[in-house]
Enzyme design. Structure first.
Site, PDB file in Angstrom:
ATOM      1  N   ALA A  24       0.825  -1.202   0.000  1.00 46.13           N
ATOM      2  CA  ALA A  24       0.000   0.000   0.000  1.00 46.13           C
ATOM      3  C   ALA A  24       0.862   1.256   0.000  1.00 46.13           C
ATOM      4  O   ALA A  24       0.491   2.282  -0.582  1.00 46.13           O
ATOM      5  CB  ALA A  24      -0.912  -0.008   1.219  1.00 46.13           C
TER       6      ALA A  24
ATOM      7  N   GLN B 160      -7.493  -0.423   5.418  1.00 46.25           N
ATOM      8  CA  GLN B 160      -8.162  -0.943   6.620  1.00 46.25           C
ATOM      9  C   GLN B 160      -9.656  -1.187   6.388  1.00 46.25           C
ATOM     10  O   GLN B 160     -10.387  -1.514   7.321  1.00 46.25           O
ATOM     11  CB  GLN B 160      -7.972   0.018   7.803  1.00 46.25           C
ATOM     12  CG  GLN B 160      -6.513   0.239   8.203  1.00 46.25           C
ATOM     13  CD  GLN B 160      -5.846  -0.989   8.838  1.00 46.25           C
ATOM     14  OE1 GLN B 160      -6.496  -1.959   9.212  1.00 46.25           O
ATOM     15  NE2 GLN B 160      -4.519  -0.939   8.957  1.00 46.25           N
TER      16      GLN B 160
ATOM     17  N   SER C 103      -3.899  -3.539   0.337  1.00 44.14           N
ATOM     18  CA  SER C 103      -2.694  -4.329   0.603  1.00 44.14           C
ATOM     19  C   SER C 103      -3.103  -5.709   1.112  1.00 44.14           C
ATOM     20  O   SER C 103      -3.879  -5.806   2.069  1.00 44.14           O
ATOM     21  CB  SER C 103      -1.879  -3.591   1.667  1.00 44.14           C
ATOM     22  OG  SER C 103      -0.581  -4.096   1.774  1.00 44.14           O
TER      23      SER C 103
ATOM     24  N   HIS D   1      -1.730  -8.145   2.806  1.00 44.23           N
ATOM     25  CA  HIS D   1      -1.418  -8.689   4.137  1.00 44.23           C
ATOM     26  C   HIS D   1      -2.328  -8.158   5.243  1.00 44.23           C
ATOM     27  O   HIS D   1      -2.254  -8.610   6.380  1.00 44.23           O
ATOM     28  CB  HIS D   1       0.058  -8.467   4.491  1.00 44.23           C
ATOM     29  CG  HIS D   1       0.433  -7.073   4.851  1.00 44.23           C
ATOM     30  ND1 HIS D   1       0.588  -6.659   6.149  1.00 44.23           N
ATOM     31  CD2 HIS D   1       0.683  -5.971   4.090  1.00 44.23           C
ATOM     32  CE1 HIS D   1       0.944  -5.387   6.174  1.00 44.23           C
ATOM     33  NE2 HIS D   1       1.011  -4.938   4.935  1.00 44.23           N
TER      34      HIS D   1
ATOM     35  N   THR E  91       8.822  -8.239 -13.647  1.00 44.98           N
ATOM     36  CA  THR E  91       8.206  -9.567 -13.735  1.00 44.98           C
ATOM     37  C   THR E  91       7.081  -9.700 -12.722  1.00 44.98           C
ATOM     38  O   THR E  91       7.237  -9.317 -11.561  1.00 44.98           O
ATOM     39  CB  THR E  91       9.283 -10.652 -13.493  1.00 44.98           C
ATOM     40  OG1 THR E  91      10.294 -10.485 -14.493  1.00 44.98           O
ATOM     41  CG2 THR E  91       8.700 -12.048 -13.586  1.00 44.98           C
TER      42      THR E  91
ATOM     43  N   CYS F  68       4.348   1.235  12.245  1.00 46.21           N
ATOM     44  CA  CYS F  68       5.568   1.865  11.752  1.00 46.21           C
ATOM     45  C   CYS F  68       5.932   3.102  12.557  1.00 46.21           C
ATOM     46  O   CYS F  68       7.001   3.662  12.384  1.00 46.21           O
ATOM     47  CB  CYS F  68       5.449   2.185  10.273  1.00 46.21           C
ATOM     48  SG  CYS F  68       3.929   2.959   9.844  1.00 46.21           S
TER      49      CYS F  68
HETATM   50  N1  C6P Z   1      -0.500   0.149   8.721  1.00 40.89           N
HETATM   51  C1  C6P Z   1      -0.401  -0.300  11.113  1.00 40.89           C
HETATM   52  O1  C6P Z   1       0.108  -0.826  12.098  1.00 40.89           O
HETATM   53  P1  C6P Z   1       1.958  -1.495   3.704  1.00 40.89           P
HETATM   54  O2  C6P Z   1       2.870  -1.737   4.848  1.00 40.89           O
HETATM   55  O3  C6P Z   1       2.612  -0.622   2.688  1.00 40.89           O
HETATM   56  O4  C6P Z   1       1.376  -2.725   3.145  1.00 40.89           O
HETATM   57  O5  C6P Z   1       0.728  -0.692   4.303  1.00 40.89           O
HETATM   58  C2  C6P Z   1       0.853   0.639   4.686  1.00 40.89           C
HETATM   59  C3  C6P Z   1      -0.434   1.191   5.188  1.00 40.89           C
HETATM   60  C4  C6P Z   1      -1.103   2.118   4.412  1.00 40.89           C
HETATM   61  N2  C6P Z   1      -2.295   2.626   4.784  1.00 40.89           N
HETATM   62  C5  C6P Z   1      -2.865   2.264   5.945  1.00 40.89           C
HETATM   63  C6  C6P Z   1      -4.184   2.858   6.318  1.00 40.89           C
HETATM   64  C7  C6P Z   1      -2.231   1.348   6.785  1.00 40.89           C
HETATM   65  O6  C6P Z   1      -2.824   0.998   7.921  1.00 40.89           O
HETATM   66  C8  C6P Z   1      -0.972   0.818   6.419  1.00 40.89           C
HETATM   67  C9  C6P Z   1      -0.234  -0.097   7.342  1.00 40.89           C
HETATM   68  C10 C6P Z   1       0.116  -0.666   9.735  1.00 40.89           C
HETATM   69  O7  C6P Z   1      -1.334   0.487  11.198  1.00 40.89           O
HETATM   70  C11 C6P Z   1       1.608  -0.645   9.697  1.00 40.89           C
HETATM   71  S1  C6P Z   1       2.282   0.983   9.889  1.00 40.89           S
END
Ligand code: C6P
Length: 401
Positions: free
Chosen positions: A71, A181, A201, A203, A239, A326
């Site tokens: 994300a 979220q 995202s 995960h 890729t 983070c």
């Molecule tokens: N929030 C949390 O503990 P990534 O890591 O790039 O897949 O996702 C980033 C991200 C972007 N937008 C929102 C609203 C998110 O909540 C997150 C990830 C985690 O809240 C890790 S900081």
């Protein structure tokens, strides 16, 4: 007992997702762009995965869903693309984001601000929610983009995305939403609202890490992010992540199937857990639960540093957080608590519990008992708690801007 209550940071990969991905590592490992059988045996899986992803957000075929690495990448891409298309060219010079966006939006906004963009950071109200009127009030003829998250990662607050989308449409302003979220927790339908770009995202909904996506409505501007072999329609070369696409597709399908369960069973478990937590004296929750995703609680325990609480929980095998993962190493006040204007002593006391469809009642019972013990222990040794002025028991109201 080990209890995972940090599902807004990341989630367990659903075993069904994992087994669907497995053959695409050792057996069917071909590069989809090659011209032989090793390539073609990956094609049905990519097609199937992409179809599930499109279906999950109700994206019509003519729109694009571009697979990214996360994300963070998708969010960076939208804002930087607007910089190249509008700000650098002098067509328009203004963007708006909420002040509680994830750092992948805020830090990118700051970066393009340093390159000459004008950025408005929109405030949230005392419930931790954006008022659509603030969007309307701040739009000018120079506004190129509004970027506002669908649901906040710290409080779970669901933002009025439909209204904001309409306001943007009315003023001919592009609208991006970070729906990280929201997927699997509230219905996400890109045809039901006015949205031009949408981030998610895998995960965060029981898919693998390292796979994100950016939805782009047909005809909306986007600068290619990675130039090269012209994969992903030439917008993001490299890729294809075949197992990632397969995994995100399966996870999306499962998330949609489980949505009803999240909105009923998980919500009920969360509410009951929250009721019990709130029985502990001097505890506060910012966003009303009916305005939140079904799995999230951000709760403050007056007189207890969030980090101390986490320590006690961690010792008991429970994983929670003080806010966004983070930002959790910097020991700064929780950003939402700061944004609503919570007093300094409360701003550092927030704990985020985020459940999932894997969370059990037994885990929550155990967590509740652990929290109660931790509160007793930590308030007993707190120098500030004993001196907390009386009359603060009604919640955060006395601290609003
Ligand atoms: N929030 C949390 O503990 P990534 O890591 O790039 O897949 O996702 C980033 C991200 C972007 N937008 C929102 C609203 C998110 O909540 C997150 C990830 C985690 O809240 C890790 S900081």
């Amino acid at each position: 007992m080990k209890v995972y209550l940090d599902n807004n940071a990341t989630t367990i990969v659903d075993p069904a997702v994992f087994s669907e991905m497995e053959p695409y590592f050792v057996q069917r490992y071909g590069n989809p762009n090659s011209l032989h059988l090793f390539a073609s045996e990956t094609h049905p899986a990519i097609k199937d995965g992409m179809e599930k992803i499109y279906a999950g957000i109700h994206a019509p075929r003519e729109d694009s869903v571009i697979i990214t690495s996360c994300a963070t990448e998708s969010n960076n891409w939208v804002l930087k693309s607007i910089y190249f298309e509008y700000i650098l060219t002098g067509k328009k010079n203004h963007i708006m984001v909420s002040e509680v966006e994830h750092p992948s939006v805020i830090a990118t906004a700051k970066f393009i601000e340093s390159m000459g963009a004008k950025v408005t950071y929109l405030p949230i109200n005392h419930e931790g929610i954006i008022d659509p009127q603030t969007v309307r009030d701040n739009i000018t003829e120079n506004t190129a983009l509004v970027s506002i998250m669908w649901a906040n990662n710290e409080t779970g607050a669901i933002f009025p995305i439909a209204e904001i989308g309409d306001i943007c449409e009315e003023h001919n302003v592009l609208f991006h939403t970070d729906a990280v979220q929201a997927i699997g927790k509230t219905p996400v339908d890109v045809q039901a609202i006015n949205v031009d770009y949408l981030t998610f995202s895998a995960h965060k909904f029981h898919g693998p890490k390292g796979v994100g996506a950016l939805y782009v409505k047909k005809g909306k501007e986007l600068i290619p992010l990675l130039h090269g072999g012209a994969q992903m329609g030439g917008y993001r070369s490299g890729t294809l992540n075949v197992p990632g696409i397969v995994g995100m597709g399966k996870a999306m399908e499962q998330a949609i199937d489980a949505l009803e369960f999240e909105m009923t069973e998980v919500r009920e478990m969360r509410d009951a857990f929250e009721d019990e937590l709130l029985k502990i004296e001097d505890t506060f929750v910012v966003t009303p639960r009916e305005k939140r995703t079904p799995n999230t609680i951000l709760i403050s325990f007056r007189g207890i540093e969030g980090e101390s609480m986490l320590w006690d929980l961690n010792r008991a095998g429970i994983g929670a957080s003080t806010g966004s993962a983070c930002a959790s190493e910097d020991l700064e006040a929780n950003s939402v608590m700061e944004a609503i204007g919570a007093a300094e002593d409360l701003a550092h006391t927030a704990i985020r519990f985020s459940l999932s469809r894997y969370t059990t009642q037994e885990e929550l019972d155990y967590t509740l008992e652990t929290v109660k013990e931790a509160v007793k222990r930590l308030r007993g040794i707190s120098s500030s708690y004993a001196y907390a002025p009386e009359g603060h028991k009604s919640g955060l109201d006395s601290h609003h801007h």
